[in-house]
Design an enzyme around this catalytic site. Structure first.
Site: not given
Length: 232
Positions: A60, A12
């Site tokens: 996503n 991330d």
């Protein structure tokens, strides 16, 4: 020091890395790919038997279409440019998640890469693509329910071992250490079953800046913890 056999990483912070440098998000993702290369090599040096990387979640797809397209392009280039090195270093490649829903040419590249590393006996590199743990668990429950309905399996026979064996990723060992970069502190639907007793480590380092030193530090932190698995 006890070393983790299976390390899973939520990679991330690519976007924030780029934003801090006033660069487009794709620049962060490109640097993130470089971090993947560093960490894969470092994991082998640290004798980590299985490394699972969360590359693209089933959620996503909610990102802008151009960003998703950029991510898929980076994945193509990574496979094309790095597969020979993975083969040469004895790394085995596996993919979890519904990757067959991706573009056909990308699916073919992934299948070929998996096949080329299948006979390797080195570390296992697992890429989570179009992956969601809740969907994986629900699909497993449906599969077992159909077996019960058809008489292939008795409901009373379903225990943790049977359920785990029926998971699409059931061949993976339990996660020992789960790392999330960028300071966020959540699992984001990643390996919920396999990480039941994982040690969780949340680090502030953005993924593009994560490398061998950071991974070694995470392994040291893991070794300093006492794992009781519900006991004393």
């Amino acid at each position: 020091m006890t070393a983790p056999l299976h390390v899973a990483i939520i990679m991330d912070g690519n976007g924030r890395w780029a934003k801090a440098r006033m660069l487009p998000r794709i620049a962060g993702h490109r640097r993130g790919v470089e971090a993947v290369r560093r960490v894969v090599r470092a994991a082998a040096d640290l004798n980590i038997g299985t490394l699972t990387l969360y590359a693209f979640s089933s959620e996503n797809w909610r990102r802008p279409a151009d960003e998703v397209s950029d991510l898929m392009g980076l994945l193509r280039r990574f496979i094309q440019s790095d597969i020979d090195e993975l083969v040469g270093e004895g790394v085995r490649l596996a993919v979890i998640g519904d990757y067959r829903a991706l573009a056909p040419d990308l699916v073919a590249l992934i299948d070929d890469a998996i096949a080329r590393t299948l006979a390797n006996d080195g570390p296992l590199l697992v890429i989570a693509l179009n992956y969601g743990a809740q969907a994986e668990i629900a699909a497993t429950a449906r599969r077992l329910a159909r077996q019960v309905a058809s008489g292939e399996l008795a409901a009373e026979a379903i225990d943790e071992r049977v359920f785990e064996g029926a998971l699409p990723s059931g061949g993976l060992p339990p996660v020992d250490l789960l790392i999330r970069t960028s300071g966020e502190q959540r699992l984001s639907n990643f390996l919920l079953w396999q990480a039941a007793y994982a040690e969780l480590l949340f680090v502030d380092t953005l993924w593009p800046d994560f490398g061998p030193d950071e991974l070694a530090g995470a392994v040291r932190a893991f070794g300093a913890r006492q794992r009781r698995f519900g006991g004393l």
